[in-house]
Design a protein around this motif. Structure first.
Motif, short mmCIF file in Angstrom:
data_model
loop_
_atom_site.label_atom_id
_atom_site.label_comp_id
_atom_site.label_asym_id
_atom_site.label_seq_id
_atom_site.Cartn_x
_atom_site.Cartn_y
_atom_site.Cartn_z
N LEU A 416 5.29 34.35 15.68
CA LEU A 416 6.39 33.98 14.78
C LEU A 416 6.85 35.16 13.93
O LEU A 416 8.04 35.30 13.64
CB LEU A 416 5.94 32.82 13.89
CG LEU A 416 5.69 31.49 14.62
CD1 LEU A 416 5.15 30.44 13.67
CD2 LEU A 416 6.97 30.99 15.30
N ALA A 417 5.92 36.03 13.53
CA ALA A 417 6.30 37.22 12.77
C ALA A 417 7.19 38.13 13.61
O ALA A 417 8.20 38.66 13.12
CB ALA A 417 5.06 37.97 12.30
N ILE A 423 14.89 38.53 14.53
CA ILE A 423 16.00 37.83 13.87
C ILE A 423 16.52 38.66 12.70
O ILE A 423 17.73 38.79 12.49
CB ILE A 423 15.56 36.43 13.41
CG1 ILE A 423 15.27 35.54 14.61
CG2 ILE A 423 16.64 35.80 12.51
CD1 ILE A 423 14.69 34.20 14.24
N GLY A 424 15.60 39.23 11.93
CA GLY A 424 16.00 40.04 10.78
C GLY A 424 16.79 41.27 11.21
O GLY A 424 17.77 41.64 10.55
N ASP A 425 16.38 41.90 12.31
CA ASP A 425 17.11 43.07 12.79
C ASP A 425 18.51 42.69 13.22
O ASP A 425 19.49 43.39 12.90
CB ASP A 425 16.34 43.70 13.96
CG ASP A 425 16.97 44.99 14.44
OD1 ASP A 425 17.03 45.95 13.65
OD2 ASP A 425 17.42 45.04 15.60
N ALA A 426 18.64 41.57 13.92
CA ALA A 426 19.97 41.11 14.35
C ALA A 426 20.80 40.67 13.15
O ALA A 426 22.01 40.91 13.09
CB ALA A 426 19.83 39.97 15.34
N ILE A 437 17.79 37.40 3.78
CA ILE A 437 16.75 37.02 2.82
C ILE A 437 15.79 36.02 3.46
O ILE A 437 14.56 36.11 3.30
CB ILE A 437 17.39 36.43 1.55
CG1 ILE A 437 18.11 37.53 0.76
CG2 ILE A 437 16.34 35.76 0.65
CD1 ILE A 437 18.88 37.03 -0.44
N THR A 438 16.35 35.04 4.20
CA THR A 438 15.50 34.04 4.86
C THR A 438 14.57 34.68 5.88
O THR A 438 13.37 34.39 5.93
CB THR A 438 16.39 32.99 5.55
OG1 THR A 438 17.25 32.39 4.58
CG2 THR A 438 15.53 31.91 6.20
N SER A 439 15.12 35.56 6.71
CA SER A 439 14.29 36.21 7.74
C SER A 439 13.24 37.11 7.11
O SER A 439 12.11 37.20 7.61
CB SER A 439 15.17 37.00 8.71
OG SER A 439 15.82 38.06 8.04
#
Length: 668
Positions: A416-417, A423-426, A437-439
């Motif tokens: 999951l990490a 997801i954060g990179d995208a 912030i959520t990612s």
């Protein structure tokens, strides 16, 4: 400079005529310390001073470095300039005396301010020594306090700006570092903003005033509240430009708004920054308005357009006399320009962009990370599928049960990490701040969960090494494991988010990616501190396991096959390293200045492939798992199924301190 003395005398006489008294005040900017005519012998580290050259009063202070005297401070002031400054100090004394004897608060009549023209003409011919710079800054401050209390003429504005321009010349920058008053740049900025505020609040509005000096630009305009308004600046001394935008939504309802803006191409080199690695990378721009507005936009052209720097929007904190990112947010950032949205308040009146070096980026490392994450995610999914397939066969006794619970949750957390990292990179590339912030929150949470489950794995190893005959109920054990494995990370993650978001100007995420911010909020400490503590504990666990394997049990004869014995120890260490997260310890070497790039590659490869290593060393190398897989996958009628699945003779083993054999499956 005889006329400067005349101007000074005029100020004395004018003040005494106004107050009806005679006053004498002797002021001197120079240090009273008596210094010799030379520095003497240069001894490394020695501090010495000497008198200024003929025609100046004061001293030069130096330090001996590398067999040379290097200037540290200098307060060489020309006598004429010192006399002029003393005259202004005498005026202040006269006013204070006058106020003590006459009711009401007196103010020096505005008709004194025309002498600014004479003062300006003289100052522009003075040499810009560090002492003279300090004297001119002090004089500009006194003029701003004395003459900007009422309406100003356009001539006053022009003359005052020329004095400031004289000491903002690029040729003066080296001398600014020798000015004894370390806040001189901040004092100058405050004085110039007082000039702009006075022009903006004139009771008899001036026509649109424009001052275009080489190192200072000033513009004034009257703005209606029904349209956006932008100030444009182009620096002649540096090939950069700047804009200040006031939105009509912020000025709506204000029928008569006067605004005055200033831009300085060299002041950024004078004002101090928080560290040597941070510097101003554009114009410093100020704004003064005759009414309250809450927000402005500023567009800066970058001086350094390199792609290897980070850009930060900042405001000059007048109270703390330092750059602060508290009230500004970066809206856009390109190779050549940056757009900032800043709160406008009495404490934040001047703005600019700061630059700091980016961490060395290597495209090869980026591709290794992406490929490694892909392999890791696939490996973790396969690991969890295998665990689910053989769960009933490999968890029949408590030790194996807790071990596989830990491995499964390590795999889930890392999976999951990794997913949230992608997801954060995208998200960062899509410029979506809320999703970023959520990612960042979930990436932080699951990576912390990974570390806490690796800690629990290490503690379980110690538990089975030293408490062989102690049994804890599965319910209590599971409650403890899940409380620590997910409860602690959740508390740390949610507190980090809440505390950071409740502090204005303390960003939660980085400007160059969806991950915890380091400067200025230090949110990244909420990951670094627990991670390195856990790594230290797990390193101690590994050392303990090795010491147990090296120590012969009671009654056991010394081993003769040392090579085979070392291979067994190496195998156990290889199994423990990914499961206890010891590969993350290489990260310590990567943050050391001038460390080899080899450490960057090792850190990236080993941690990007951690999921694959867990699958290989933690699951597939477990004899119980292999036997269970053979049993499950065997469909041939003549294939003999193995039935004993709870324990086996280990390939890497040693007697425990209590005489029981400890297998690598139990240790891992």
């Amino acid at each position: 400079m005889e006329f400067l003395k005349k101007v000074s005398m005029f100020l004395f006489i004018h003040t005494m005529m106004e107050s009806g008294m005679g006053v004498f005040f002797a002021g001197n900017l120079t240090d009273i310390t008596q210094c010799p005519d030379d520095f003497g012998d240069c001894v490394e580290g020695k501090i010495s001073c000497k008198k200024c050259q003929e025609g100046f009063e004061g001293n030069i202070t130096t330090r001996c470095q590398g067999s040379e005297w290097k200037p540290v401070l200098e307060n060489c002031v020309s006598p004429n300039l010192g006399s002029l400054l003393s005259g202004f100090e005498s005026i202040q004394l006269s006013e204070n005396h006058f106020a003590a004897n006459v009711s009401g608060t007196p103010s020096i009549p505005i008709d004194q301010c025309p002498v600014i023209s004479f003062i300006s003409s003289g100052i522009q011919t003075e040499r810009t020594t560090a002492g003279n710079i300090a004297a001119i800054v002090s004089l500009l401050q006194k003029i701003s306090l004395r003459c900007f209390m009422g309406d100003l003429s356009e001539k006053n504005v022009q003359d005052y700006s020329k004095m400031a321009n004289h000491i903002l010349n690029t040729s003066t920058l080296s001398n600014w570092t020798l000015v004894p008053q370390r806040n001189a740049g901040s004092v100058l900025l405050t004085s110039l903003h007082a000039l702009a505020s006075s022009v903006a609040s004139n009771t008899q509005p001036l026509p649109n005033v424009t001052v275009q000096e080489e190192f200072l630009s000033l513009q004034s305009q009257h703005i209606s509240g029904d349209r956006d308004f932008t100030f444009y600046f182009n620096s002649s001394s540096q090939p950069v430009s700047g804009q200040i935008l006031i939105e009509k939504a912020k000025a709506r309802g204000l029928t008569d708004l006067s605004a005055v803006s200033l831009a300085y191409p060299t002041l950024g080199d004078i004002l101090p920054t928080e560290s040597e690695n941070v510097s101003v990378n554009g114009l410093v721009m100020s704004l003064a308005v005759s009414a309250n507005i809450s927000q402005i936009f500023l567009k800066f052209e970058k001086v350094n357009k390199s792609l290897s720097i980070n850009t930060h929007c900042a405001a000059w904190d007048k109270g703390k006399e330092t750059w602060s990112q508290d009230s500004c947010q970066k809206q856009e950032d390109s190779a050549t320009h940056a757009l900032c949205k800043c709160k406008y308040s009495p404490n934040y009146l001047s703005f600019s962009i700061l630059m700091s070096p980016k961490a060395n980026s290597d495209p090869a490392l980026h591709y290794i990370t992406l490929i490694g994450l892909g392999i890791s995610i696939c490996s973790l999914v396969l690991c969890l599928m295998i665990e689910a397939l053989v769960w009933r066969h490999v968890t029949r006794h408590s030790t194996a049960y807790m071990r596989h619970v830990s491995i499964a949750n390590i795999a889930v957390s890392l999976l999951l990490a990794d997913i949230w990292f992608i997801i954060g990179d995208a998200t960062f590339k899509a410029k979506s701040s809320n999703v970023c912030i959520t990612s960042t929150f979930f990436t932080h949470f699951f990576y912390l969960s990974l570390f806490f489950w690796m800690l629990l794995m290490g503690l379980l190893i110690l538990y089975r090494l030293f408490l062989v005959y102690h049994d804890m109920s599965r319910t209590l054990m599971l409650a403890t494991l899940f409380s620590v494995g997910y409860g602690c990370p959740f508390v740390i993650s949610i507190l980090t988010l809440a505390i950071t978001l409740n502090q204005p100007g303390k960003p939660y995420t980085r400007e160059d990616g969806c991950w915890l911010n380091w400067d200025p909020s230090k949110a990244l400490l909420a990951f670094i501190v627990p991670a390195f503590i856990i790594l230290a504990v797990n390193a101690a666990v590994t050392c303990t396991v090795i010491s147990v394997l090296l120590r012969p049990s009671i009654g056991q004869t010394p081993r003769t096959n040392e090579r085979g014995y070392l291979v067994q120890i190496g195998r156990c260490v290889a199994i423990l390293t990914p499961l206890l997260g010891l590969t993350w310890g290489i990260g310590i070497a990567t943050i050391i200045e001038d460390s080899s790039v080899v450490f960057d590659y090792l850190f990236t490869i080993l941690n990007a492939l951690q999921g694959f290593l867990i699958l290989l060393l933690g699951t597939l190398m477990d004899p119980q798992v292999r036997r269970a897989l053979k049993t499950k996958m065997s469909s041939l009628p003549w294939h003999t199924s193995e039935t004993k699945n709870t324990s086996s003779n280990p390939k890497c083993h040693s007697q425990s301190p209590h005489g029981n054999k400890t297998s690598d499956e139990d240790l891992s």
